[in-house]
Scaffold this motif. Structure first.
Motif, PDB file in Angstrom:
ATOM      1  N   ASP A   1       0.846  -1.100  -0.052  1.00  0.00           N
ATOM      2  CA  ASP A   1      -0.188   0.117   0.171  1.00  0.00           C
ATOM      3  C   ASP A   1       0.879   1.163   0.033  1.00  0.00           C
ATOM      4  O   ASP A   1       0.335   2.390   0.262  1.00  0.00           O
ATOM      5  N   GLN A   2       2.135   1.083  -0.378  1.00  0.00           N
ATOM      6  CA  GLN A   2       3.026   2.315  -0.173  1.00  0.00           C
ATOM      7  C   GLN A   2       3.218   2.531  -1.644  1.00  0.00           C
ATOM      8  O   GLN A   2       3.724   1.805  -2.559  1.00  0.00           O
ATOM      9  N   PHE A   3       3.023   3.820  -2.012  1.00  0.00           N
ATOM     10  CA  PHE A   3       2.803   4.324  -3.441  1.00  0.00           C
ATOM     11  C   PHE A   3       3.994   5.405  -3.529  1.00  0.00           C
ATOM     12  O   PHE A   3       4.191   6.271  -2.451  1.00  0.00           O
ATOM     13  N   ARG A   4       4.746   5.514  -4.485  1.00  0.00           N
ATOM     14  CA  ARG A   4       5.922   6.534  -4.808  1.00  0.00           C
ATOM     15  C   ARG A   4       5.620   7.314  -6.161  1.00  0.00           C
ATOM     16  O   ARG A   4       5.605   6.504  -7.198  1.00  0.00           O
ATOM     17  N   VAL A   5       5.042   8.390  -6.217  1.00  0.00           N
ATOM     18  CA  VAL A   5       4.611   9.061  -7.458  1.00  0.00           C
ATOM     19  C   VAL A   5       5.746  10.165  -7.814  1.00  0.00           C
ATOM     20  O   VAL A   5       6.185  10.922  -6.983  1.00  0.00           O
ATOM     21  N   ARG A   6       6.040  10.176  -9.154  1.00  0.00           N
ATOM     22  CA  ARG A   6       6.865  11.206  -9.451  1.00  0.00           C
ATOM     23  C   ARG A   6       6.380  11.965 -10.480  1.00  0.00           C
ATOM     24  O   ARG A   6       5.881  11.564 -11.596  1.00  0.00           O
ATOM     25  N   LEU A   7       6.472  13.509 -10.383  1.00  0.00           N
ATOM     26  CA  LEU A   7       5.873  14.373 -11.281  1.00  0.00           C
ATOM     27  C   LEU A   7       6.549  15.716 -11.271  1.00  0.00           C
ATOM     28  O   LEU A   7       6.739  16.026 -10.143  1.00  0.00           O
ATOM     29  N   GLY A   8       6.848  16.095 -12.423  1.00  0.00           N
ATOM     30  CA  GLY A   8       7.545  17.183 -12.704  1.00  0.00           C
ATOM     31  C   GLY A   8       8.925  17.537 -11.627  1.00  0.00           C
ATOM     32  O   GLY A   8       9.032  18.755 -11.200  1.00  0.00           O
ATOM     33  N   GLY A   9       9.570  16.343 -11.592  1.00  0.00           N
ATOM     34  CA  GLY A   9      10.996  16.592 -10.978  1.00  0.00           C
ATOM     35  C   GLY A   9      10.509  16.198  -9.267  1.00  0.00           C
ATOM     36  O   GLY A   9      11.595  16.154  -8.700  1.00  0.00           O
ATOM     37  N   ALA A  10       9.269  16.014  -8.830  1.00  0.00           N
ATOM     38  CA  ALA A  10       9.054  16.162  -7.599  1.00  0.00           C
ATOM     39  C   ALA A  10       8.683  14.670  -7.046  1.00  0.00           C
ATOM     40  O   ALA A  10       8.154  13.905  -7.949  1.00  0.00           O
ATOM     41  N   THR A  11       8.998  14.187  -5.939  1.00  0.00           N
ATOM     42  CA  THR A  11       8.674  12.653  -5.486  1.00  0.00           C
ATOM     43  C   THR A  11       7.513  12.892  -4.447  1.00  0.00           C
ATOM     44  O   THR A  11       7.675  13.645  -3.429  1.00  0.00           O
ATOM     45  N   TYR A  12       6.408  12.123  -4.535  1.00  0.00           N
ATOM     46  CA  TYR A  12       5.451  12.168  -3.479  1.00  0.00           C
ATOM     47  C   TYR A  12       5.450  10.606  -2.922  1.00  0.00           C
ATOM     48  O   TYR A  12       4.900   9.878  -3.924  1.00  0.00           O
ATOM     49  N   ASP A  13       5.385  10.616  -1.482  1.00  0.00           N
ATOM     50  CA  ASP A  13       5.362   9.342  -1.180  1.00  0.00           C
ATOM     51  C   ASP A  13       4.051   9.122  -0.312  1.00  0.00           C
ATOM     52  O   ASP A  13       3.459  10.144   0.368  1.00  0.00           O
ATOM     53  N   MET A  14       3.145   7.986  -0.687  1.00  0.00           N
ATOM     54  CA  MET A  14       2.052   8.069  -0.025  1.00  0.00           C
ATOM     55  C   MET A  14       1.405   6.743   0.236  1.00  0.00           C
ATOM     56  O   MET A  14       1.978   5.756  -0.143  1.00  0.00           O
ATOM     57  N   ILE A  15       0.160   6.625   1.086  1.00  0.00           N
ATOM     58  CA  ILE A  15      -0.175   5.230   1.368  1.00  0.00           C
ATOM     59  C   ILE A  15      -1.458   5.386   0.882  1.00  0.00           C
ATOM     60  O   ILE A  15      -2.534   6.123   0.966  1.00  0.00           O
ATOM     61  N   VAL A  16      -1.736   4.245  -0.097  1.00  0.00           N
ATOM     62  CA  VAL A  16      -3.278   3.979  -0.712  1.00  0.00           C
ATOM     63  C   VAL A  16      -3.751   2.635  -0.208  1.00  0.00           C
ATOM     64  O   VAL A  16      -2.969   1.585  -0.312  1.00  0.00           O
ATOM     65  N   MET A  17      -4.962   2.835  -0.032  1.00  0.00           N
ATOM     66  CA  MET A  17      -5.789   1.932   0.422  1.00  0.00           C
ATOM     67  C   MET A  17      -7.280   1.788  -0.043  1.00  0.00           C
ATOM     68  O   MET A  17      -7.715   2.954  -0.225  1.00  0.00           O
TER      69      MET A  17
END
Lengths: 174, 502
Positions: free
Chosen positions: A62-78
């Motif tokens: 459930d751990q997601f890492r998203v990269r967009l526009g040079g930035a990194t976003y870590d989130m938990i998705v359920m």
């Protein structure tokens, strides 16, 4: 399908609905229609209102890492079911806090000793990796309970460096 | 000319040297540590030799192993790159004693201009200005007190064998002097095995401007313009450009001539960089010569059209420089951004992992010098510099805007990089105006400047939810990089073992 997404301090409910060949993705009720093409596994081309963006998503459970526009976003998705049945995880965090090595490296300096009172963000350990020295800060305020490493020691990623005990309640002790 | 050359380095600079060798029809020998079996320089060279385990002191810093690799492959010369052994005069001497050519200056010249105190002495002799200060090691606290008073506070205590931003301390008042002197001497002893220190005036926020020089063994020396490297963080350069914004022609010429005089007086041969500090009035002060090819050499190549590595090879094989000073006519403006595997949101903490997506920018006026490829592993053993992006424009603003465009195109996934920092810096009003000094990054940069917009965060949240829907099993789990737990390589580096990258 509805998902619960936790990012930093924020928590969102996200609904993903097919709309023709596109997706309508609502964040807390706010819709956005996206033409999404998966150009490589986990890599998407998004067209939203004609605007072109590239976004990449990695997932580990459930751990997601998203990269967009040079930035990194870590989130938990359920998904909704799991999110509603999960126990609040933060309630249990009242025990000792640990400073762990964020990467393999070498301990080059210790800035606190057992018994020291430290503030959150205060430098406790200096580690060297990739030739660069980095100060590692206390994850919370408290008293240093244990220092697990010595200067010159090689440590692996995730290895405990310093254990902090919660600060003594006001008025207690001498 | 040589038939085969060994490159005693790794990463992007080893790849850079292989490219020059191939264009000249010269065979290339890469060396690699056990951690670098899959590195790009190994893939691109004609031959490759393993020289030991991951820690640099057992491989890239091992003189016997490098010489043995040269012997076993029949290489006639060694190119040291930058960092590692490139400015180690004992290595240069050992290469020469083994009957091989060292592609760099003779060890004597390296010592004469690379040691800070000897360089000061050489500068005095050649009539080159240096920062006011002591010309000999401090002999005791009393002498330091008297000297500091004469120089005027703030003063800088400097280790004469120091480098890479280590072994320096600013003293703002007399009562700090004693304790800081002891501290710096202790550090110098630990880091450079020599506790010699001296004092000089501390310039508040100077510009860092350096001259590219080139000398052959027939008594010719030329300078190929300057580079402004003021965008530094903790003495590590991040962005370099040429020409230096607003530098007056007569200042540039005077600096260039000073660098050539120094080189000729010291018997310097090959490429080198004379470092200067320049103050607001454009008075300049010589610091030292970096006796090697510099990380940022491509900006000079972009505006002069010369290939510095080929010229290094020509000069090292005894050739004469094929041009004179008047033939060097720089054109346009070039900027380099160092793409490092560091997290600018978290104090530039090194970031390690596997590169799983990688797409370089291209199009007009760009150059990429990269040491990585999709699937390459960034390990904690070596320098965090993974690639360099260089832009050229007819003027500074075109080069700057082109760089911003290229940074937007750059796709590198698997590690955090300095790209968001570069995007911020190149749009900062002070950088746009060409008015930065070495204090710029420290005073102006804060991670909140690169914080993403709420719109982008919302789009990222949408992407995560969509991905969860399309890949419900989490099947891509294997691709999530993170700290390689249970890594088969044990980190056993030594502080500063890999030498200074400047």
């Amino acid at each position: 399908m509805k998902y619960n997404v936790k990012i930093g301090e924020h928590e969102h409910w996200v609904e993903v609905l097919p709309e023709g060949s596109n997706w309508n993705i609502l964040v807390d009720g706010e819709p956005a229609v996206i033409d999404a093409a998966e150009i490589a596994p986990g890599a998407y081309s998004f067209l939203t209102d004609g605007r072109s963006r590239e976004v990449a998503v990695d997932r580990n459970g459930d751990q997601f890492r998203v990269r967009l526009g040079g930035a990194t976003y870590d989130m938990i998705v359920m998904d909704e079911v799991h999110a509603r049945t999960r126990r609040p995880e933060r309630a249990a965090v009242s025990g000792p806090a640990q400073l762990k090595a964020p990467m393999p490296g070498l301990v080059v300096a210790l800035k606190a000793a057992v018994g020291d009172a430290v503030e959150e963000g205060q430098a406790l350990v200096v580690m060297e990796a990739m030739k660069m020295q980095n100060e590692l800060a206390a994850p919370g305020s408290g008293r240093v309970e244990k220092v697990h490493v010595v200067i010159g020691q090689s440590v692996e990623s995730g290895q405990a460096l310093v254990t902090l005990a919660a600060p003594a309640p006001a008025g207690e002790g001498s | 000319m040589f038939q085969k050359v060994l490159i005693a380095n790794r990463g992007e600079i080893a790849v850079r040297v292989v490219r020059a060798l191939r264009e000249m029809g010269i065979g290339s020998v890469a060396v690699y540590s056990e951690a670098d079996r899959r590195s790009l320089h190994v893939l691109q060279a004609d031959e490759a030799v393993c020289i030991g385990p991951a820690p640099a002191r057992d491989s890239y810093l091992s003189v016997p192993r490098l010489l043995e690799a040269a012997r076993s492959t029949g290489a006639q010369a060694i190119h040291p790159g930058y960092g590692f052994l490139s400015e180690n005069s004992d290595f240069a001497a050992a290469v020469r004693d083994a009957g091989l050519s060292f592609i760099g200056p003779p060890p004597e010249a390296m010592n004469a201009l690379g040691n800070k105190l000897l360089a000061r002495a050489a500068a005095h002799k050649a009539g080159v200005p240096v920062v006011p200060g002591l010309d000999h090691p401090v002999r005791g606290l009393d002498e330091a007190r008297a000297a500091a008073k004469e120089i005027g506070f703030p003063v800088l205590i400097k280790a004469s064998h120091g480098g890479g931003g280590k072994g320096m301390r600013v003293v703002r008042s007399e009562d700090e002097l004693g304790s800081l002197l002891e501290l710096t001497q202790g550090e110098a002893r630990a880091s450079f095995s020599n506790d010699e220190v001296y004092l000089e005036r501390y310039l508040e926020r100077p510009r860092h401007v350096e001259i590219q020089l080139l000398a052959d063994s027939h008594g010719h020396a030329v300078y190929l313009g300057e580079r402004d490297c003021s965008a530094q963080r903790r003495h590590q350069k991040l962005i370099e450009e040429t020409p230096a914004p607003g530098l007056r022609d007569e200042v540039r010429r005077a600096m260039g001539e000073c660098a050539c005089r120094l080189a000729l007086a010291a018997g310097y041969v090959n490429a080198g960089t004379a470092e200067f500090m320049v103050d607001a009035k454009q008075d300049f002060y010589f610091l030292e010569v970096n006796a090697r090819l510099q990380v940022e050499h491509p900006v000079t190549e972009m505006v002069t059209g010369f290939d510095l590595v080929k010229l290094q090879l020509l000069v090292a094989s005894g050739g004469e420089l094929p041009f004179v000073q008047a033939d060097i006519q720089p054109r346009g403006h070039a900027i380099e951004c160092r793409i490092t595997a560091e997290d600018p949101e978290r104090d530039f903490m090194p970031s390690i992992g596997k590169i799983h997506r990688f797409r370089l920018p291209s199009g007009p006026g760009l150059r990429n010098d990269a040491g990585i490829y999709p699937g390459a592993e960034i390990t904690p053993y070596y320098d965090s510099l993974v690639a360099k992006l260089i832009s050229w424009g007819r003027d500074r603003n075109e080069a700057r805007r082109r760089m911003l465009r290229a940074l937007d195109e750059y796709v590198i996934e698997g590690v955090k990089t300095s790209i968001p920092f570069h995007r911020w810096a190149l749009q900062h009003p002070a950088f746009v105006a060409g008015a930065i000094d070495t204090g710029f990054v420290g005073a102006e940069y804060h991670p909140r400047h690169i914080a993403p917009s709420p719109e982008d965060e919302a789009l990222a949240v949408r992407a995560a939810a969509l991905h969860a829907l399309l890949h419900p099993s989490g099947a891509s789990a294997a691709r999530v990089e993170g700290p390689p737990s249970g890594s088969p390589w044990k980190f056993a580096g030594r502080p500063g073992a890999a030498g200074a990258r400047r």
